[in-house]
Design a protein around this motif. Structure first.
Motif, PDB file in Angstrom:
ATOM      1  N   GLN A  18      81.027  48.686  64.734  1.00 39.70           N
ATOM      2  CA  GLN A  18      81.961  49.069  64.753  1.00 39.70           C
ATOM      3  C   GLN A  18      82.257  48.716  66.133  1.00 39.70           C
ATOM      4  OE1 GLN A  18      82.449  52.969  63.095  1.00 39.70           O
ATOM      5  NE2 GLN A  18      84.716  52.306  62.355  1.00 39.70           N
ATOM      6  N   SER A  19      81.436  49.523  67.571  1.00 40.65           N
ATOM      7  CA  SER A  19      82.019  49.061  68.638  1.00 40.65           C
ATOM      8  C   SER A  19      81.960  47.408  69.023  1.00 40.65           C
ATOM      9  CB  SER A  19      81.493  49.839  69.856  1.00 40.65           C
ATOM     10  OG  SER A  19      79.646  49.095  69.458  1.00 40.65           O
ATOM     11  N   HIS A  20      82.081  46.425  68.257  1.00 41.66           N
ATOM     12  CA  HIS A  20      81.660  45.357  68.431  1.00 41.66           C
ATOM     13  C   HIS A  20      83.118  45.007  67.533  1.00 41.66           C
ATOM     14  CE1 HIS A  20      78.684  43.979  71.370  1.00 41.66           C
ATOM     15  NE2 HIS A  20      78.822  45.216  71.191  1.00 41.66           N
ATOM     16  N   ASN A  21      83.552  45.862  66.793  1.00 46.72           N
ATOM     17  CA  ASN A  21      84.919  45.466  65.662  1.00 46.72           C
ATOM     18  C   ASN A  21      84.343  44.458  64.356  1.00 46.72           C
ATOM     19  OD1 ASN A  21      87.336  45.314  65.239  1.00 46.72           O
ATOM     20  ND2 ASN A  21      87.928  43.123  66.523  1.00 46.72           N
ATOM     21  N   TRP A  22      83.019  44.469  64.230  1.00 45.59           N
ATOM     22  CA  TRP A  22      82.124  44.110  63.311  1.00 45.59           C
ATOM     23  C   TRP A  22      82.277  42.599  63.213  1.00 45.59           C
ATOM     24  CZ3 TRP A  22      79.709  46.968  60.233  1.00 45.59           C
ATOM     25  CH2 TRP A  22      80.053  48.560  60.461  1.00 45.59           C
ATOM     26  N   SER A  23      82.453  42.027  64.824  1.00 46.20           N
ATOM     27  CA  SER A  23      82.216  40.412  64.556  1.00 46.20           C
ATOM     28  C   SER A  23      80.615  40.126  65.100  1.00 46.20           C
ATOM     29  CB  SER A  23      83.022  39.890  65.840  1.00 46.20           C
ATOM     30  OG  SER A  23      84.615  40.685  65.410  1.00 46.20           O
ATOM     31  N   CYS A  24      80.671  38.935  64.851  1.00 44.06           N
ATOM     32  CA  CYS A  24      79.121  38.330  65.038  1.00 44.06           C
ATOM     33  C   CYS A  24      79.128  38.141  67.045  1.00 44.06           C
ATOM     34  CB  CYS A  24      79.111  36.657  64.364  1.00 44.06           C
ATOM     35  SG  CYS A  24      78.097  36.365  65.082  1.00 44.06           S
ATOM     36  N   ASP A  25      78.842  37.856  67.432  1.00 43.78           N
ATOM     37  CA  ASP A  25      78.213  38.136  69.349  1.00 43.78           C
ATOM     38  C   ASP A  25      78.380  36.159  68.853  1.00 43.78           C
ATOM     39  OD1 ASP A  25      78.842  40.402  69.579  1.00 43.78           O
ATOM     40  OD2 ASP A  25      76.468  40.626  70.384  1.00 43.78           O
ATOM     41  N   HIS A  26      77.927  35.306  68.163  1.00 46.96           N
ATOM     42  CA  HIS A  26      77.279  34.354  68.453  1.00 46.96           C
ATOM     43  C   HIS A  26      78.514  33.092  67.522  1.00 46.96           C
ATOM     44  CE1 HIS A  26      74.913  30.878  69.381  1.00 46.96           C
ATOM     45  NE2 HIS A  26      74.971  30.554  68.246  1.00 46.96           N
ATOM     46  N   CYS A  27      79.193  33.362  66.659  1.00 52.38           N
ATOM     47  CA  CYS A  27      80.038  32.525  65.638  1.00 52.38           C
ATOM     48  C   CYS A  27      81.302  33.502  65.832  1.00 52.38           C
ATOM     49  CB  CYS A  27      79.552  32.077  64.508  1.00 52.38           C
ATOM     50  SG  CYS A  27      79.667  33.153  63.257  1.00 52.38           S
ATOM     51  N   ASN A  47      80.965  30.872  55.811  1.00 49.01           N
ATOM     52  CA  ASN A  47      81.957  30.350  55.716  1.00 49.01           C
ATOM     53  C   ASN A  47      82.983  29.618  54.947  1.00 49.01           C
ATOM     54  OD1 ASN A  47      79.690  28.405  57.478  1.00 49.01           O
ATOM     55  ND2 ASN A  47      79.682  27.452  56.394  1.00 49.01           N
ATOM     56  N   ARG A  48      83.573  30.846  53.775  1.00 49.02           N
ATOM     57  CA  ARG A  48      85.557  31.012  53.622  1.00 49.02           C
ATOM     58  C   ARG A  48      85.246  31.467  54.737  1.00 49.02           C
ATOM     59  NH1 ARG A  48      87.928  34.619  51.547  1.00 49.02           N
ATOM     60  NH2 ARG A  48      86.491  35.835  51.832  1.00 49.02           N
ATOM     61  N   LEU A  49      84.396  32.919  55.063  1.00 44.32           N
ATOM     62  CA  LEU A  49      85.666  33.866  56.014  1.00 44.32           C
ATOM     63  C   LEU A  49      85.742  32.569  57.496  1.00 44.32           C
ATOM     64  CD1 LEU A  49      83.285  36.865  55.429  1.00 44.32           C
ATOM     65  CD2 LEU A  49      85.776  36.701  54.914  1.00 44.32           C
ATOM     66  N   ARG A  50      84.384  32.417  57.761  1.00 45.45           N
ATOM     67  CA  ARG A  50      84.564  31.257  58.711  1.00 45.45           C
ATOM     68  C   ARG A  50      86.012  30.401  59.124  1.00 45.45           C
ATOM     69  NH1 ARG A  50      78.796  29.655  59.724  1.00 45.45           N
ATOM     70  NH2 ARG A  50      77.823  31.030  60.912  1.00 45.45           N
ATOM     71  N   LYS A  51      85.606  29.976  57.843  1.00 46.71           N
ATOM     72  CA  LYS A  51      87.011  29.670  57.768  1.00 46.71           C
ATOM     73  C   LYS A  51      88.533  29.782  58.043  1.00 46.71           C
ATOM     74  CE  LYS A  51      87.361  24.840  55.513  1.00 46.71           C
ATOM     75  NZ  LYS A  51      87.136  23.878  54.817  1.00 46.71           N
ATOM     76  N   GLU A  52      88.760  30.623  56.760  1.00 48.30           N
ATOM     77  CA  GLU A  52      89.618  31.554  57.152  1.00 48.30           C
ATOM     78  C   GLU A  52      89.946  32.019  58.363  1.00 48.30           C
ATOM     79  OE1 GLU A  52      90.292  34.579  53.366  1.00 48.30           O
ATOM     80  OE2 GLU A  52      89.805  35.519  55.707  1.00 48.30           O
ATOM     81  N   GLN A  53      89.400  32.013  59.069  1.00 49.13           N
ATOM     82  CA  GLN A  53      89.051  33.006  60.426  1.00 49.13           C
ATOM     83  C   GLN A  53      88.803  31.407  61.655  1.00 49.13           C
ATOM     84  OE1 GLN A  53      86.584  35.507  61.177  1.00 49.13           O
ATOM     85  NE2 GLN A  53      87.168  36.634  59.400  1.00 49.13           N
ATOM     86  N   SER A  54      89.676  30.039  61.271  1.00 44.00           N
ATOM     87  CA  SER A  54      89.398  29.694  62.193  1.00 44.00           C
ATOM     88  C   SER A  54      88.791  28.776  62.751  1.00 44.00           C
ATOM     89  CB  SER A  54      90.673  29.098  62.685  1.00 44.00           C
ATOM     90  OG  SER A  54      92.125  29.416  62.142  1.00 44.00           O
ATOM     91  N   LEU A  55      87.655  29.494  62.550  1.00 43.50           N
ATOM     92  CA  LEU A  55      85.849  29.280  63.280  1.00 43.50           C
ATOM     93  C   LEU A  55      85.155  28.307  63.235  1.00 43.50           C
ATOM     94  CD1 LEU A  55      85.403  32.713  63.363  1.00 43.50           C
ATOM     95  CD2 LEU A  55      85.752  31.881  65.244  1.00 43.50           C
ATOM     96  N   LEU A  56      85.643  27.399  61.857  1.00 47.92           N
ATOM     97  CA  LEU A  56      84.482  26.176  60.811  1.00 47.92           C
ATOM     98  C   LEU A  56      85.239  25.210  62.095  1.00 47.92           C
ATOM     99  CD1 LEU A  56      83.891  26.179  57.797  1.00 47.92           C
ATOM    100  CD2 LEU A  56      82.183  26.419  59.804  1.00 47.92           C
TER     101      LEU A  56
END
Ligand SMILES: [Zn+2]
Ligand SMILES: [Zn+2]
Ligand SMILES: [Zn+2]
Length: 373
Positions: A211-220, A276-285
């Motif tokens: 939660q303190s990391h805003n539910w985000s992956c530190d790597h991708c 990968n669907r979420l990464r794509k949606e978030q323009s991370l791919l």
């Protein structure tokens, strides 16, 4: 097969872990599945017939699980092999030409299946010709034809020295993790065993940390607020009781399994597609370079990508979504060349849906086969 295992203790253990209970409850025949996992995770393995072996996308499966195949009978070489000499039978990890040969000679019944990751296998034979019978655990090595067939870590297209280093570094656990998305079933036991060693309030610590990391992956950087189960809390130094914030990292399951010593982790196809669907949606791919493609694609297709790069193919798109005429997303292709309407998919539904919409879609197994033609 009779097992000397107290199943109720294991279930109680699973209950303490909370999240594993539903998984156990839906399993129709727990004992049956447990017995299967117990024999397949042993160094002795399970004797299976040719008709029971499932060729799954060019790899070897048994009842939905990924397996290796080995021949326990070493004849007069058994003594030497048990003494550590490297003249043992090779174990197979893919549908290589050696297996084809064996099939045509009908010698297949001599094989055993296992997914034990220790690199040790129970073998038997005699001490030289006419010597006494011996048996025990010996280290066996991977079949090089299998490595070539899969282009494992670029094996097929490498020079002798690079081939040798792929062969020497081959690790069963890493191998099974890499292709886990191609199989329907995962071993149940490993996940349970792996939960040992955490502090009692680990679940809360982990939740607060993510939660303190805003539910985000530190790597991708993928944000997993909508899918918190796909985000893990990782211990940098590997000590599961060391929960100082500087020793923790929030990692999505894909980035987590790529950490050193994490190859016991299995990611399912559904999880990988969702990620990968979420990464794509978030323009991370990012798809600018081959290296980025290889980093983010499902690990079961990265060796195909290495081959395509070498052969100067056009760069494919990772995780291409197929839309129905209504605009609804109905399938995802692991790799796609949208301008040519060509794609490679894991999911057989995606293959048939693709062809209904005018695409030429092949399975990963078919793509591996074509790479070898
Ligand atoms: Zn082989
Ligand atoms: Zn990640
Ligand atoms: Zn970890």
């Amino acid at each position: 097969m009779k097992l000397d295992v107290n199943l109720s203790e294991l279930i109680a253990c699973a209950e303490r872990m909370g999240s594993f209970v539903p998984d156990f409850a839906v399993e129709v025949a727990i004992e049956d599945s447990f017995e299967l996992d117990t024999s397949l995770s042993s160094t002795a393995g399970l004797e299976i017939g040719l008709d029971e072996l499932e060729i799954e996308q060019g790899l070897l499966g048994y009842r939905g699980r990924q397996v290796l195949l080995f021949i326990p009978d070493h004849g007069s070489r058994a003594g030497n092999v048990l003494a550590g000499r490297s003249e043992g039978n090779k174990f197979h990890v893919a549908d290589c030409q050696k297996l084809d040969e064996m099939r045509s000679k009908q010698r297949f019944e001599r094989y055993k299946a296992t997914y034990n990751v220790s690199g040790k296998f129970e073998i038997f034979g005699t001490l030289g010709y006419r010597g006494e019978d011996v048996s025990g655990e010996a280290e066996l090595h991977v079949c090089k034809l299998c490595l070539g067939y899969l282009n494992y870590r670029g094996y097929k297209n490498s020079n002798k020295a690079a081939k040798d280093s792929v062969y020497d570094a081959f690790d069963i656990s890493e191998f099974l993790s890499k292709y886990s998305t191609l199989f329907r079933s995962m071993p149940k036991r490993e996940a349970l065993v792996d939960m040992a060693g955490y502090v009692d309030n680990w679940k809360e610590i982990s939740r607060d940390f993510r939660q303190s990391h805003n539910w985000s992956c530190d790597h991708c950087n993928v944000n997993l607020q909508s899918h918190p189960a796909l985000l893990h809390t990782h211990h940098i130094n590997g000590v599961k009781r060391d929960n100082r914030p500087e020793n923790l990292k929030a990692l999505c399951i894909d980035c987590h399994r790529k950490q050193p010593q994490h190859d016991y982790m299995r990611v399912t196809h559904a999880q990988m597609q969702e990620l990968n669907r979420l990464r794509k949606e978030q323009s991370l791919l990012c798809q600018d370079s081959w290296d980025e493609l290889i980093e983010l694609a499902d690990t079961s297709v990265t060796d195909l990508l290495r081959h395509y790069r070498l052969k100067s193919y056009a760069k494919p798109v990772v995780g291409h979504e197929l839309q129905a005429d209504s605009g609804e997303v109905i399938a995802m292709f692991e790799l796609a060349w949208p301008d040519k309407q060509k794609a490679i998919a894991i999911d057989y539904d995606a293959i048939s849906l693709g062809s209904q919409y005018g695409w030429r879609v092949i399975s990963v197994g078919e793509a591996i086969k074509r790479m070898n033609q």
